[in-house]
Design an enzyme around this catalytic site. Structure first.
Site, PDB file in Angstrom:
ATOM      1  N   THR A 142     -13.122  24.136  19.409  1.00 16.55           N
ATOM      2  CA  THR A 142     -13.993  25.194  18.626  1.00 16.55           C
ATOM      3  C   THR A 142     -14.708  25.450  19.803  1.00 16.55           C
ATOM      4  OG1 THR A 142     -13.681  24.164  16.534  1.00 16.55           O
ATOM      5  CG2 THR A 142     -15.824  25.183  17.094  1.00 16.55           C
ATOM      6  N   CYS A 395      -9.942  18.030  11.251  1.00 17.94           N
ATOM      7  CA  CYS A 395      -9.142  19.050  12.028  1.00 17.94           C
ATOM      8  C   CYS A 395      -9.596  18.868  13.449  1.00 17.94           C
ATOM      9  CB  CYS A 395      -9.403  20.333  11.497  1.00 17.94           C
ATOM     10  SG  CYS A 395      -8.518  20.993  10.284  1.00 17.94           S
ATOM     11  N   PHE A 396     -10.455  17.959  13.784  1.00 18.81           N
ATOM     12  CA  PHE A 396     -10.778  17.543  15.344  1.00 18.81           C
ATOM     13  C   PHE A 396     -11.441  18.810  15.864  1.00 18.81           C
ATOM     14  CE2 PHE A 396      -6.443  15.805  14.004  1.00 18.81           C
ATOM     15  CZ  PHE A 396      -6.977  14.729  13.440  1.00 18.81           C
ATOM     16  N   CYS A 397     -12.188  19.284  15.225  1.00 24.94           N
ATOM     17  CA  CYS A 397     -12.752  20.557  16.017  1.00 24.94           C
ATOM     18  C   CYS A 397     -11.909  21.827  16.436  1.00 24.94           C
ATOM     19  CB  CYS A 397     -13.983  20.236  16.870  1.00 24.94           C
ATOM     20  SG  CYS A 397     -15.210  19.265  16.069  1.00 24.94           S
ATOM     21  N   ASN A 398     -10.628  21.780  15.646  1.00 28.77           N
ATOM     22  CA  ASN A 398      -9.672  22.668  16.689  1.00 28.77           C
ATOM     23  C   ASN A 398      -8.951  23.525  15.428  1.00 28.77           C
ATOM     24  OD1 ASN A 398      -7.257  23.731  17.837  1.00 28.77           O
ATOM     25  ND2 ASN A 398      -7.255  22.043  19.319  1.00 28.77           N
TER      26      ASN A 398
END
Length: 816
Positions: A142, A395-398
């Site tokens: 992100t 979503c692990f900032c992705n």
């Protein structure tokens, strides 16, 4: 008695040989014990190195020794201490560059607060214009995607491309606009661990593009050689590599590309001269000093020297070991099947078998039920937490990788957001699709036993060994249930007040949870955040109109039950997502609570004219009750039978020999792996904080009661009570461990919810329709008027924990 039960020495030997064939060096186990012993003492399994590495005890001791004996000061000053600090900073800059196999002759280091700040710095200072272009891969973090805002703001074009498309660009005949094209790439995808082939970077640079490399995930377990990866800008965070210091990162810049970053803002230390109105300014020549606005984090930078000196941190060894662990785990997960042959796991991105060149030590997946339905990632995360296993889900900032692997369209993301879903919330399945995944990531702290723990955990909870069968529901008891204990809790999350008889008010037992301890942000404190609350003992004297409050080593506090009319004390309180109106008590009460709890807080009483409606936390419960609550979480009464409590203690004995890891609990007498035993008698009924305790019925019969009468008072079922870690707090001592919640997960779980006890409400209509003043009394019989089917109606026939398992369940726990 632990995970190596029933596994022969020959099986262990074969399993270890498989790992060693993949590159695993068992010598790391001694290093882990020496440098990360607190993992063992806390009984924790840490599988989230991609989120943050753990600092070694060697590093922390070295940093403490340095900072407690050396003098450091702002390097912008000119004295001897500041000069020494400046030299240390320059030394660390060189160490950073050597770590990536370059020097100050070809590269510069700009210290930032982290990788995100480094990426943001490039986005802010790149020369965007209508002629400029920003390209990034689908699987970028992100923090990279956020650069599009800077580019679009200046009219630049932006595109999100697959690696195949970017590779095609590198082989195309055309060229990019020189000094106007920025291409951002991940060295390793933080979602899947996939390491893209970056050999096309020289071709892209030759065509006029500048390359921004997000190396934050890659460098945590792999050696990055910047003589081989010719990126113009490289962003990273040091805590991802060493665990400490946090809040410190760097942007490594190729000297030939320094001119691409155009500085406008000037802060302290970045200029050689400036006039008062800013009409004249001269920046410093060094790009490091020019872009490090204000005083740098010089103590954190000084600490980095000790991080680089850690003897156990050989990145080649780290890469080999962590890859071997992840590759072995991936292989085991792909073999897991339900009784009907359906796979247990769906793995994202990772190709099996793989190599450490193409894949980082990450396994990202979702679990599937025997029906093919996806198991929500939050369900897995909550169960793992019960067993003191640290993982990462979501979503692990992705966003790009999440959409790509989970099959989520842009419209799905917008629709989910409009329906109320937010990152980090519990909405893990929407319209049948997962909103996130489970990520297991390995680092320097991990050994073979950690893989074994995770595999045992999955097999215990998520592998269906046989079809589910219905069990006989509790039948109606011929003996009428009787109340044996009554408890009310005048102050939310504080100690119980045991009574023999007590009046019933509009919110349940009179004065139950009518007060709450509130922190300085307006949130009601609960024991999960502040266990010492259970040591605060409130006592009501209705005849005198007083509330007495006691706590260890504190003078008794006396509060009047008479409401004051001063509207100046009205305040808003956050309780379980609701906003409630209450009246705060004065400075004397606040000081008493602040002194005992060691944090700023106050006592608030709910306004009698403020309405807060009951709502169930159990997703499958549909309840139209209009019951009004005090500061309680869900309903008016929590009912638990003594038979249910006795059955729980029996279940604890049955599962006492099976645990995934030493518990590390503060009340556990043994923290030795494989011998973590809990005495069920340590668990008391008070730990579940019931209002009404009954006897004379079968275990869990209370789940079948839809309507009951107690001396004319009609109570309506509000569904089962979903339990959290709060039941693991011993109410008489404030000590914590993993029981009884760990045992409850084995037989009282419905997806992500662990159920024990049943909730009931009395409706406002019932109270208003009668002039009777109801009283609950110990010894009063309970008349079950109507029954219902409980939510927990089936069990899965699976092997007993002490039975042998197939060879694929290799265990790496050693007898020592």
């Amino acid at each position: 008695r632990h995970l190596s039960i029933c596994l022969s020495v020959s099986v262990l030997r074969v399993a270890m040989q498989r790992l060693q064939h993949l590159g695993y060096d068992s010598d790391v186990e001694a290093l882990r014990d020496a440098h990360f012993s607190r993992l063992i003492s806390n009984g924790a399994i840490y599988l989230d190195t991609a989120g943050a590495a753990l600092p070694s005890e060697q590093l922390l001791k070295a940093v403490f020794q340095d900072l407690s004996t050396s003098l450091y000061s702002n390097p912008h000053s000119q004295g001897p201490v500041s000069s020494g600090t400046f030299e240390r900073v320059q030394l660390v800059r060189d160490m950073v560059l050597r770590f990536f196999n370059v020097s100050h002759k070809t590269h510069s280091v700009i210290f930032t607060s982290g990788a995100t700040s480094a990426l943001k710095l490039v986005g802010e200072h790149f020369p965007w214009s209508t002629e400029a272009t920003f390209l990034h891969s689908v699987t970028n973090h992100t923090s990279v995607v956020g650069i599009t805002s800077y580019a679009k703001d200046k009219g630049a074009s932006t595109s999100c491309l697959s690696f195949e498309a970017i590779n095609e660009l590198s082989n195309s005949a055309g060229a990019f606009t020189a000094n106007r094209t920025l291409i951002a790439l991940p060295a390793e995808c933080n979602f899947s661990g996939v390491k893209p082939d970056l050999t096309f970077i020289p071709k892209l640079r030759a065509k006029g593009a500048a390359i921004l490399l997000d190396a934050a995930k890659f460098v945590s377990t792999s050696q990055l050689d910047l003589t081989e990866v010719e990126a113009d800008f490289v962003a990273l965070s040091f805590y991802k590599i060493f665990g400490y210091p946090t809040g410190l990162g760097a942007l490594i810049v190729r000297k030939e590309s320094e001119g691409l970053l155009q500085k406008k803002y000037f802060g302290g230390g970045t200029v050689t001269a400036a006039v008062k109105d800013g009409s004249f300014v001269s920046f410093r020549d060094s790009i490091s000093e020019r872009f490090e606005d204000g005083s740098i984090s010089f103590l954190s930078i000084a600490s980095l020297q000790h991080a680089f000196h850690q003897q156990h941190l050989n990145m080649d060894t780290v890469q080999k070991n962590t890859f071997a662990l992840s590759e072995y785990l991936c292989g085991e997960l792909t073999q897991l099947k339900h009784y009907n042959g359906r796979p247990v796991c769906e793995i994202y991105g990772r190709v099996y078998p793989s190599t450490s060149k193409a894949q980082g030590p990450v396994v990202t997946f979702n679990m599937k039920r025997a029906s093919g339905e996806t198991v929500g990632h939050k369900e897995v995360e909550k169960l793992a937490a019960v067993h003191n296993i640290q993982i990462r889900t979501g979503c692990f900032c992705n966003p790009g990788a999440c959409q790509q692997y989970l099959g989520l369209t842009d419209e799905d993301i917008r629709s989910n957001h409009e329906s109320g879903h937010r990152c980090w919330d519990d909405a893990d399945i929407i319209n049948g699709k997962p909103t996130g995944a489970i990520r297991i990531s390995f680092g320097t702290v991990n050994v073979a036993a950690d893989v074994d723990v995770w595999l045992k955990f999955i097999k215990r909870y998520f592998v269906t060994a046989a079809p589910s069968v219905e069990i006989r529901l509790p039948s109606a008891s011929t003996d009428k249930p009787v109340i044996t204990s009554l408890y009310l809790y005048p102050i939310k999350s504080c100690a119980a007040m045991s009574v023999q008889s007590w009046p019933v008010g509009p919110h349940g037992l009179l004065y139950d949870r009518e007060w709450s301890v509130v922190d300085d942000t307006g949130a009601a404190l609960q024991q999960k955040r502040e266990p010492k609350l259970c040591l605060i003992r409130p006592e009501l004297d209705i005849d005198k109109g007083l509330l007495y409050i006691d706590a260890p080593a504190m003078p008794r506090l006396t509060v009047s039950l008479t409401e004051e009319s001063d509207d100046n004390n009205i305040t808003s309180v956050r309780v379980c997502g609701d906003r409630c109106q209450g009246k705060a008590y004065g400075e004397k009460v606040s000081e008493w609570l602040t002194t005992f709890l060691g944090r700023p807080c106050s006592l608030v009483r709910k306004l009698s004219n403020h309405t807060r409606l009951a709502k169930s936390r159990v997703a499958s419960v549909v309840n139209s009750s209009k019951a009004s609550l005090s500061f309680s979480n869900e309903a008016h009464f929590l009912v638990i039978s003594e038979a249910s409590f006795d059955d729980l203690k029996y279940q604890m004995l049955q599962s006492a020999s099976f645990s995934f890891s030493p518990c590390g609990g503060s009340s556990c007498s043994s923290k030795i792996s494989g011998n973590c035993m809990h005495d069920p008698d340590e668990i008391q009924m008070r730990d579940f904080r019931p209002n009404v305790v009954v006897t004379g019925c079968q275990p869990y019969a209370e789940d079948t009661w839809k309507r009951v009468d107690v001396d004319g008072l009609r109570l309506q079922s509000f569904g089962p009570c979903s339990r959290c870690q709060m039941v693991n707090i011993r109410q008489l001592s404030a000590k914590q461990d993993l029981e009884p919640l760990r045992t409850l997960t084995t037989y009282r779980r419905v997806k992500a919810q662990i159920l024990f006890g049943h909730l009931f409400t009395i409706t406002a209509t019932d109270l208003k329709s009668s002039s009777d003043i109801w009283q609950l009394t110990v010894g009063a019989p309970i008349d079950v008027v109507e029954t219902q089917a409980p939510i927990i109606q089936e069990v899965v026939v699976s092997p007993h924990p002490n039975q042998s398992e197939p060879e694929s369940t290799d265990s790496f726990y050693h007898s020592s």
